[in-house]
Design an enzyme around this catalytic site. Sequence first.
Site, PDB file in Angstrom:
ATOM      1  N   ASN A   1       0.792  -1.244   0.000  1.00 48.46           N
ATOM      2  CA  ASN A   1       0.000   0.000   0.000  1.00 48.46           C
ATOM      3  C   ASN A   1       0.819   1.287   0.000  1.00 48.46           C
ATOM      4  O   ASN A   1       0.425   2.280  -0.607  1.00 48.46           O
ATOM      5  CB  ASN A   1      -1.021  -0.015   1.136  1.00 48.46           C
ATOM      6  CG  ASN A   1      -0.410  -0.270   2.485  1.00 48.46           C
ATOM      7  OD1 ASN A   1       0.720  -0.741   2.583  1.00 48.46           O
ATOM      8  ND2 ASN A   1      -1.132   0.042   3.532  1.00 48.46           N
TER       9      ASN A   1
ATOM     10  N   LYS B   1      12.236  -7.321   1.991  1.00 47.41           N
ATOM     11  CA  LYS B   1      11.461  -8.043   0.973  1.00 47.41           C
ATOM     12  C   LYS B   1      10.160  -7.270   0.776  1.00 47.41           C
ATOM     13  O   LYS B   1       9.192  -7.459   1.504  1.00 47.41           O
ATOM     14  CB  LYS B   1      11.175  -9.459   1.479  1.00 47.41           C
ATOM     15  CG  LYS B   1      10.957 -10.521   0.427  1.00 47.41           C
ATOM     16  CD  LYS B   1       9.942 -10.219  -0.628  1.00 47.41           C
ATOM     17  CE  LYS B   1       8.590 -10.833  -0.377  1.00 47.41           C
ATOM     18  NZ  LYS B   1       7.539 -10.278  -1.273  1.00 47.41           N
TER      19      LYS B   1
ATOM     20  N   SER C   1      -1.089  -9.015   5.717  1.00 46.25           N
ATOM     21  CA  SER C   1      -2.390  -9.554   6.106  1.00 46.25           C
ATOM     22  C   SER C   1      -2.262 -10.452   7.340  1.00 46.25           C
ATOM     23  O   SER C   1      -1.210 -11.042   7.606  1.00 46.25           O
ATOM     24  CB  SER C   1      -2.973 -10.359   4.949  1.00 46.25           C
ATOM     25  OG  SER C   1      -2.142 -11.465   4.684  1.00 46.25           O
TER      26      SER C   1
ATOM     27  N   GLU D   1       2.538  -6.552  12.176  1.00 43.43           N
ATOM     28  CA  GLU D   1       1.526  -5.503  12.015  1.00 43.43           C
ATOM     29  C   GLU D   1       0.570  -5.986  10.946  1.00 43.43           C
ATOM     30  O   GLU D   1       0.958  -6.129   9.783  1.00 43.43           O
ATOM     31  CB  GLU D   1       2.174  -4.193  11.567  1.00 43.43           C
ATOM     32  CG  GLU D   1       2.793  -3.417  12.693  1.00 43.43           C
ATOM     33  CD  GLU D   1       1.758  -2.847  13.632  1.00 43.43           C
ATOM     34  OE1 GLU D   1       1.852  -3.191  14.828  1.00 43.43           O
ATOM     35  OE2 GLU D   1       0.874  -2.106  13.210  1.00 43.43           O
TER      36      GLU D   1
ATOM     37  N   CYS E   1      -3.586   0.687   6.603  1.00 48.07           N
ATOM     38  CA  CYS E   1      -3.901  -0.247   7.687  1.00 48.07           C
ATOM     39  C   CYS E   1      -4.842   0.397   8.694  1.00 48.07           C
ATOM     40  O   CYS E   1      -5.737  -0.251   9.213  1.00 48.07           O
ATOM     41  CB  CYS E   1      -2.631  -0.723   8.360  1.00 48.07           C
ATOM     42  SG  CYS E   1      -1.561   0.615   8.880  1.00 48.07           S
TER      43      CYS E   1
ATOM     44  N   GLU F   1     -11.904  -7.134   6.803  1.00 45.65           N
ATOM     45  CA  GLU F   1     -11.134  -5.989   6.314  1.00 45.65           C
ATOM     46  C   GLU F   1     -11.463  -5.766   4.838  1.00 45.65           C
ATOM     47  O   GLU F   1     -11.421  -6.698   4.038  1.00 45.65           O
ATOM     48  CB  GLU F   1      -9.648  -6.260   6.477  1.00 45.65           C
ATOM     49  CG  GLU F   1      -8.808  -5.056   6.076  1.00 45.65           C
ATOM     50  CD  GLU F   1      -7.317  -5.295   6.259  1.00 45.65           C
ATOM     51  OE1 GLU F   1      -6.661  -4.447   6.862  1.00 45.65           O
ATOM     52  OE2 GLU F   1      -6.823  -6.347   5.800  1.00 45.65           O
TER      53      GLU F   1
HETATM   54  P1  NAD Z   1       0.161 -10.033   2.265  1.00 42.43           P
HETATM   55  O1  NAD Z   1       0.100 -10.633   3.618  1.00 42.43           O
HETATM   56  O2  NAD Z   1      -0.476 -10.766   1.149  1.00 42.43           O
HETATM   57  O3  NAD Z   1       1.685  -9.808   1.807  1.00 42.43           O
HETATM   58  C1  NAD Z   1       2.566  -9.047   2.561  1.00 42.43           C
HETATM   59  C2  NAD Z   1       3.986  -9.467   2.253  1.00 42.43           C
HETATM   60  O4  NAD Z   1       4.193 -10.803   2.713  1.00 42.43           O
HETATM   61  C3  NAD Z   1       4.346  -9.467   0.780  1.00 42.43           C
HETATM   62  O5  NAD Z   1       5.644  -8.946   0.640  1.00 42.43           O
HETATM   63  C4  NAD Z   1       4.303 -10.952   0.420  1.00 42.43           C
HETATM   64  O6  NAD Z   1       5.123 -11.296  -0.669  1.00 42.43           O
HETATM   65  C5  NAD Z   1       4.823 -11.562   1.694  1.00 42.43           C
HETATM   66  N1  NAD Z   1       4.457 -12.979   1.903  1.00 42.43           N
HETATM   67  C6  NAD Z   1       3.388 -13.650   1.424  1.00 42.43           C
HETATM   68  N2  NAD Z   1       3.404 -14.931   1.870  1.00 42.43           N
HETATM   69  C7  NAD Z   1       4.503 -15.057   2.650  1.00 42.43           C
HETATM   70  C8  NAD Z   1       5.061 -16.125   3.415  1.00 42.43           C
HETATM   71  N3  NAD Z   1       4.492 -17.340   3.466  1.00 42.43           N
HETATM   72  N4  NAD Z   1       6.186 -15.900   4.113  1.00 42.43           N
HETATM   73  C9  NAD Z   1       6.766 -14.680   4.101  1.00 42.43           C
HETATM   74  N5  NAD Z   1       6.300 -13.617   3.388  1.00 42.43           N
HETATM   75  C10 NAD Z   1       5.169 -13.813   2.674  1.00 42.43           C
HETATM   76  O7  NAD Z   1      -0.416  -8.559   2.419  1.00 42.43           O
HETATM   77  P2  NAD Z   1      -0.719  -7.514   1.267  1.00 42.43           P
HETATM   78  O8  NAD Z   1      -1.939  -7.996   0.544  1.00 42.43           O
HETATM   79  O9  NAD Z   1       0.513  -7.224   0.502  1.00 42.43           O
HETATM   80  O10 NAD Z   1      -1.071  -6.195   2.124  1.00 42.43           O
HETATM   81  C11 NAD Z   1      -2.344  -5.883   2.588  1.00 42.43           C
HETATM   82  C12 NAD Z   1      -2.463  -6.220   4.050  1.00 42.43           C
HETATM   83  O11 NAD Z   1      -1.468  -5.554   4.804  1.00 42.43           O
HETATM   84  C13 NAD Z   1      -3.776  -5.763   4.645  1.00 42.43           C
HETATM   85  O12 NAD Z   1      -4.295  -6.779   5.454  1.00 42.43           O
HETATM   86  C14 NAD Z   1      -3.389  -4.583   5.520  1.00 42.43           C
HETATM   87  O13 NAD Z   1      -4.245  -4.352   6.595  1.00 42.43           O
HETATM   88  C15 NAD Z   1      -2.030  -4.964   5.969  1.00 42.43           C
HETATM   89  N6  NAD Z   1      -1.268  -3.794   6.383  1.00 42.43           N
HETATM   90  C16 NAD Z   1      -1.075  -3.597   7.723  1.00 42.43           C
HETATM   91  C17 NAD Z   1      -0.378  -2.477   8.151  1.00 42.43           C
HETATM   92  C18 NAD Z   1      -0.157  -2.219   9.630  1.00 42.43           C
HETATM   93  O14 NAD Z   1       0.701  -1.406   9.970  1.00 42.43           O
HETATM   94  N7  NAD Z   1      -0.904  -2.860  10.495  1.00 42.43           N
HETATM   95  C19 NAD Z   1       0.127  -1.581   7.229  1.00 42.43           C
HETATM   96  C20 NAD Z   1      -0.108  -1.815   5.877  1.00 42.43           C
HETATM   97  C21 NAD Z   1      -0.807  -2.934   5.466  1.00 42.43           C
END
Ligand code: NAD
Length: 515
Positions: free
Chosen positions: A151, A174, A224, A245, A279, A376
């Site tokens: 995001n 990453k 997520s 987070e 988020c 969400e």
């Molecule tokens: P995601 O969980 O799909 O991916 C996040 C990251 O994790 C990516 O870089 C992805 O390649 C990596 N990833 C995926 N599978 C993995 C694994 N098995 N092991 C290690 N890394 C892995 O999330 P997204 O769709 O990119 O982002 C949206 C989500 O992020 C939403 O749920 C949002 O609420 C959350 N978010 C939270 C905050 C916060 O500060 N709380 C901030 C921004 C976004």
Amino acid sequence: MTEIATASPASKAKRPVIEVRNPADGRVVGTVADESAQVVAAKVAQLRAAQPEWEAIGPKGRAEWLRKLQDWIFDHAETISDVLQSETSKPRVDATIEAPFVADLIGYYARHAPTFLADEHPAPHSPLGKVKKLTTIYRPYQVVGVITPWNFPFAMPGIDVVPALAAGAAVLLKPSEVTPLGGELLVRGWQEIGAPPVLALATGRGETGAAVVANVDYVQFTGSTRTGRVIAKACAERLIPYSLELGGKDPALVLADADLDRAAYGVAFGGLLNAGQVCVSVERVYVEAPVYDEFVAKLTKHVGELRQGADDRGYRYDVGALANAAQRDVVQRHVDEAVAGGARAVVGGKPTGVGTFFQPTVLVDVDQSMSCIREETFGPTLPIIKVADEEEAIRLANDSVYGLSATVWTGDRSRGERVARRLEVGAVNINDAAANLFSFALPMGGWKESGLGARWGGPNGVRKYCRVQAITAPRVPTQTKELIWFPYNKNKVKFAMSVMRAASARGLRRFGISL
Ligand code: NAD
């Protein structure tokens, strides 16, 4: 996935790459390597080798390099915004915020990390301990893996990379495969200032992220809740620490005594900033019955006037695109399910038909059981529920698996604080949205399924990347033997026990007298 030839003449093999697309029009704006577990392991080994020198230069030496990175960021702010817009199609303003945000955070930790990481000398817990000098020191984990979502492609990496470097760790970043170009720029900046090789980039999908988790000494993950659970299990298996987070479903509580104009503008900004892909986005709104109609009218009018489109450097639009089609489909499903259940979209409610844009949307006649309230959304929707009073607002706000942050809108600040203290969330902004993100002295951390640990902010923002080491040293000349060392002897131990009792018991028990 497409294939391109490697640059290396030694190998004619193809290496896999990931295409990065602009979500507004689908054009390819860049490519990054889809890196294997072996490549990740090799990068971690290089970082591990470089880290001791980085730790040794101390927080002030590291602050010098961080300041140089800050200069680089300010000098390249326009380029950074261009790149971020290319991979997200966000409005120029949303893109422009990211570089100064990271630069500001650098300033905070460059100024304060030396104090936050200074040795401490706690007072001994007992008078007997006065013979010892007690010291706690903060020693960084060697390699921190930072895994980020799509995001805010520059700010998300920066928020974690900066404090981890300030702590003295080496960092493997990453970034999301959806928007990796912002993180790539951050690492390029570090290289261009000639800094020590303690920051590296790993690009790829989930498998690459899993390889990061498998090799580093500490994982900082933002993304997520689903992926967070997978990472927590992998870290538990390796017995390494992590901080998560995760997702959110942040409530806004609009109380009857609120300044309704400010509440409407603030809720709109809090919910629609970055097209709702924040988020701490406002994702559900609870409004006290006496002001419900007036608030809905004001919010609807304001949201209806927002300008949406693919921005350029002209600062023409307020709301941009969603990161990809899958995200747009989630938003569509939540709106469709709400409408099927009796809700109405008083503004918006549909994709625009261009790229991944979804209209800024206000939903009314919503109830607490709908997916737009329980899951969400991470998109430009503002579902609103009418509540009888403050009690009901608090109860429904707390009725969620998530607990990231909340906003409270009221004309009475002490009432706002009273309500804040009853909300099950990591942060509450009174009469404002996202203000806690810009308050670096505060911890930023989600409760419940929104996270574990705090992500950044304050002293713990750097200390979390350190192991605490305890050191004792004699303050007085030592004897050949301490009283309770071998050989054991009844009289010696009795004497030692009576001294301990005198130091720790109360009243006559100090002298061995029990009443
Ligand atoms: P995601 O969980 O799909 O991916 C996040 C990251 O994790 C990516 O870089 C992805 O390649 C990596 N990833 C995926 N599978 C993995 C694994 N098995 N092991 C290690 N890394 C892995 O999330 P997204 O769709 O990119 O982002 C949206 C989500 O992020 C939403 O749920 C949002 O609420 C959350 N978010 C939270 C905050 C916060 O500060 N709380 C901030 C921004 C976004």
